[in-house]
Scaffold this motif. Structure first.
Motif, PDB file in Angstrom:
ATOM      1  N   ALA A  68       0.822  -1.215   0.000  1.00 25.63           N
ATOM      2  CA  ALA A  68       0.000   0.000   0.000  1.00 25.63           C
ATOM      3  C   ALA A  68       0.860   1.270   0.000  1.00 25.63           C
ATOM      4  O   ALA A  68       0.329   2.370  -0.064  1.00 25.63           O
ATOM      5  N   GLY A  69       2.183   1.095   0.099  1.00 28.23           N
ATOM      6  CA  GLY A  69       3.067   2.247   0.102  1.00 28.23           C
ATOM      7  C   GLY A  69       3.304   2.846   1.473  1.00 28.23           C
ATOM      8  O   GLY A  69       3.929   3.894   1.596  1.00 28.23           O
ATOM      9  N   ASN A  70       2.815   2.189   2.516  1.00 24.09           N
ATOM     10  CA  ASN A  70       3.025   2.649   3.892  1.00 24.09           C
ATOM     11  C   ASN A  70       4.317   2.011   4.418  1.00 24.09           C
ATOM     12  O   ASN A  70       4.288   1.091   5.222  1.00 24.09           O
ATOM     13  N   PHE A  71       5.442   2.525   3.942  1.00 25.15           N
ATOM     14  CA  PHE A  71       6.716   1.850   4.165  1.00 25.15           C
ATOM     15  C   PHE A  71       7.151   1.831   5.625  1.00 25.15           C
ATOM     16  O   PHE A  71       7.695   0.840   6.094  1.00 25.15           O
ATOM     17  N   GLN A  72       6.916   2.906   6.352  1.00 29.02           N
ATOM     18  CA  GLN A  72       7.339   2.903   7.755  1.00 29.02           C
ATOM     19  C   GLN A  72       6.525   1.906   8.571  1.00 29.02           C
ATOM     20  O   GLN A  72       7.071   1.167   9.386  1.00 29.02           O
ATOM     21  N   ALA A  73       5.219   1.852   8.322  1.00 27.69           N
ATOM     22  CA  ALA A  73       4.380   0.863   9.019  1.00 27.69           C
ATOM     23  C   ALA A  73       4.810  -0.551   8.641  1.00 27.69           C
ATOM     24  O   ALA A  73       4.858  -1.440   9.493  1.00 27.69           O
ATOM     25  N   ALA A  74       5.137  -0.752   7.365  1.00 21.73           N
ATOM     26  CA  ALA A  74       5.595  -2.078   6.932  1.00 21.73           C
ATOM     27  C   ALA A  74       6.886  -2.457   7.642  1.00 21.73           C
ATOM     28  O   ALA A  74       7.013  -3.564   8.170  1.00 21.73           O
ATOM     29  N   LEU A  75       7.834  -1.537   7.683  1.00 22.73           N
ATOM     30  CA  LEU A  75       9.109  -1.820   8.331  1.00 22.73           C
ATOM     31  C   LEU A  75       8.922  -2.101   9.820  1.00 22.73           C
ATOM     32  O   LEU A  75       9.551  -3.006  10.375  1.00 22.73           O
ATOM     33  N   ASP A  76       8.045  -1.342  10.464  1.00 23.01           N
ATOM     34  CA  ASP A  76       7.766  -1.569  11.886  1.00 23.01           C
ATOM     35  C   ASP A  76       7.232  -2.987  12.117  1.00 23.01           C
ATOM     36  O   ASP A  76       7.662  -3.671  13.049  1.00 23.01           O
ATOM     37  N   HIS A  77       6.302  -3.424  11.278  1.00 19.27           N
ATOM     38  CA  HIS A  77       5.739  -4.773  11.431  1.00 19.27           C
ATOM     39  C   HIS A  77       6.793  -5.842  11.134  1.00 19.27           C
ATOM     40  O   HIS A  77       6.881  -6.844  11.850  1.00 19.27           O
ATOM     41  N   PHE A  78       7.591  -5.633  10.091  1.00 21.84           N
ATOM     42  CA  PHE A  78       8.645  -6.600   9.783  1.00 21.84           C
ATOM     43  C   PHE A  78       9.640  -6.704  10.938  1.00 21.84           C
ATOM     44  O   PHE A  78      10.051  -7.796  11.313  1.00 21.84           O
ATOM     45  N   ASN A  79      10.025  -5.572  11.491  1.00 20.28           N
ATOM     46  CA  ASN A  79      10.993  -5.589  12.592  1.00 20.28           C
ATOM     47  C   ASN A  79      10.427  -6.281  13.833  1.00 20.28           C
ATOM     48  O   ASN A  79      11.145  -7.004  14.528  1.00 20.28           O
ATOM     49  N   ARG A  80       9.139  -6.074  14.104  1.00 11.72           N
ATOM     50  CA  ARG A  80       8.515  -6.752  15.240  1.00 11.72           C
ATOM     51  C   ARG A  80       8.473  -8.256  15.005  1.00 11.72           C
ATOM     52  O   ARG A  80       8.717  -9.054  15.915  1.00 11.72           O
ATOM     53  N   ALA A  81       8.181  -8.659  13.763  1.00 13.68           N
ATOM     54  CA  ALA A  81       8.170 -10.083  13.433  1.00 13.68           C
ATOM     55  C   ALA A  81       9.568 -10.681  13.603  1.00 13.68           C
ATOM     56  O   ALA A  81       9.725 -11.752  14.200  1.00 13.68           O
ATOM     57  N   LEU A  82      10.573  -9.987  13.102  1.00 16.54           N
ATOM     58  CA  LEU A  82      11.937 -10.496  13.209  1.00 16.54           C
ATOM     59  C   LEU A  82      12.370 -10.606  14.668  1.00 16.54           C
ATOM     60  O   LEU A  82      13.045 -11.573  15.044  1.00 16.54           O
ATOM     61  N   ALA A  83      11.993  -9.632  15.487  1.00 15.69           N
ATOM     62  CA  ALA A  83      12.363  -9.684  16.910  1.00 15.69           C
ATOM     63  C   ALA A  83      11.742 -10.900  17.597  1.00 15.69           C
ATOM     64  O   ALA A  83      12.406 -11.577  18.389  1.00 15.69           O
ATOM     65  N   LEU A  84      10.495 -11.189  17.284  1.00 17.90           N
ATOM     66  CA  LEU A  84       9.838 -12.368  17.867  1.00 17.90           C
ATOM     67  C   LEU A  84      10.510 -13.661  17.405  1.00 17.90           C
ATOM     68  O   LEU A  84      10.727 -14.577  18.196  1.00 17.90           O
ATOM     69  N   LEU A  85      10.840 -13.715  16.129  1.00 15.24           N
ATOM     70  CA  LEU A  85      11.487 -14.914  15.605  1.00 15.24           C
ATOM     71  C   LEU A  85      12.876 -15.098  16.211  1.00 15.24           C
ATOM     72  O   LEU A  85      13.289 -16.213  16.513  1.00 15.24           O
ATOM     73  N   TRP A  86      13.589 -13.991  16.395  1.00 10.38           N
ATOM     74  CA  TRP A  86      14.936 -14.059  16.942  1.00 10.38           C
ATOM     75  C   TRP A  86      14.913 -14.630  18.367  1.00 10.38           C
ATOM     76  O   TRP A  86      15.812 -15.380  18.753  1.00 10.38           O
ATOM     77  N   LYS A  87      13.875 -14.276  19.129  1.00 12.19           N
ATOM     78  CA  LYS A  87      13.767 -14.753  20.517  1.00 12.19           C
ATOM     79  C   LYS A  87      13.398 -16.227  20.600  1.00 12.19           C
ATOM     80  O   LYS A  87      13.684 -16.876  21.591  1.00 12.19           O
ATOM     81  N   SER A  88      12.744 -16.734  19.571  1.00 11.67           N
ATOM     82  CA  SER A  88      12.316 -18.127  19.584  1.00 11.67           C
ATOM     83  C   SER A  88      13.481 -19.011  19.165  1.00 11.67           C
ATOM     84  O   SER A  88      14.254 -18.672  18.287  1.00 11.67           O
ATOM     85  N   LYS A  89      13.604 -20.142  19.794  1.00 10.53           N
ATOM     86  CA  LYS A  89      14.732 -21.037  19.533  1.00 10.53           C
ATOM     87  C   LYS A  89      14.320 -22.288  18.742  1.00 10.53           C
ATOM     88  O   LYS A  89      15.067 -23.241  18.685  1.00 10.53           O
ATOM     89  N   THR A  90      13.153 -22.270  18.133  1.00  8.30           N
ATOM     90  CA  THR A  90      12.689 -23.453  17.419  1.00  8.30           C
ATOM     91  C   THR A  90      13.243 -23.493  15.999  1.00  8.30           C
ATOM     92  O   THR A  90      13.647 -22.474  15.439  1.00  8.30           O
ATOM     93  N   GLU A  91      13.233 -24.676  15.431  1.00  6.00           N
ATOM     94  CA  GLU A  91      13.688 -24.837  14.040  1.00  6.00           C
ATOM     95  C   GLU A  91      12.772 -24.064  13.099  1.00  6.00           C
ATOM     96  O   GLU A  91      13.231 -23.473  12.124  1.00  6.00           O
ATOM     97  N   MET A  92      11.475 -24.055  13.380  1.00  7.34           N
ATOM     98  CA  MET A  92      10.534 -23.308  12.534  1.00  7.34           C
ATOM     99  C   MET A  92      10.867 -21.820  12.560  1.00  7.34           C
ATOM    100  O   MET A  92      10.829 -21.148  11.528  1.00  7.34           O
ATOM    101  N   ALA A  93      11.200 -21.284  13.720  1.00  5.85           N
ATOM    102  CA  ALA A  93      11.561 -19.865  13.820  1.00  5.85           C
ATOM    103  C   ALA A  93      12.811 -19.579  12.997  1.00  5.85           C
ATOM    104  O   ALA A  93      12.884 -18.560  12.306  1.00  5.85           O
ATOM    105  N   ARG A  94      13.800 -20.474  13.060  1.00 10.97           N
ATOM    106  CA  ARG A  94      15.016 -20.277  12.270  1.00 10.97           C
ATOM    107  C   ARG A  94      14.696 -20.289  10.775  1.00 10.97           C
ATOM    108  O   ARG A  94      15.222 -19.489  10.002  1.00 10.97           O
TER     109      ARG A  94
END
Length: 114
Positions: A68-94
């Motif tokens: 939709a062109g809302n790049f800052q909102a997109a980046l914020d959501h991507f960064n939140r997703a990456l932070a959650l994945l980084w904290k998880s130690k499962t193979e699926m998260a990796r």
């Protein structure tokens, strides 16, 4: 259809199908419907405490905002997703981290965000 999962009491299934419906709306250009479905999937995953589901929903929201062109909102959501994945130690998260890192949408948004 999500109602099959609702009848079975499978809220993870409801979240997954709802998110996919949101992505279909995104791909057809109906961003308001895409956001509604992706936010519903996020809420269900938050209620379940499913960190991978939350990360997936955040990534989907990043995709919707990015298209939709809302790049800052997109980046914020991507960064939140990456932070959650980084904290998880499962193979699926990796695996999800590898996919996210090479995501064309994520790279496209990063290039357009100051």
């Amino acid at each position: 259809m999500p109602w099959h999962f609702e009848v079975l009491g499978d809220l993870s299934g409801v979240a997954l199908v709802t998110a996919n419906i949101g992505l279909v709306h995104m791909n057809t250009g109906d961003n308001p419907a895409a956001l509604m479905h992706c936010n519903r999937a996020l809420a269900i995953n938050e209620d379940l405490g499913d960190r991978l589901g939350i990360a997936n929903a955040m990534s989907n929201l990043g995709d919707v905002h990015g298209t939709a062109g809302n790049f800052q909102a997109a980046l914020d959501h991507f960064n939140r997703a990456l932070a959650l994945l980084w904290k998880s130690k499962t193979e699926m998260a990796r695996h999800m981290l590898r996919v996210a890192y090479w995501s064309p949408t994520f790279e496209w948004v990063r290039m357009r965000t100051p």
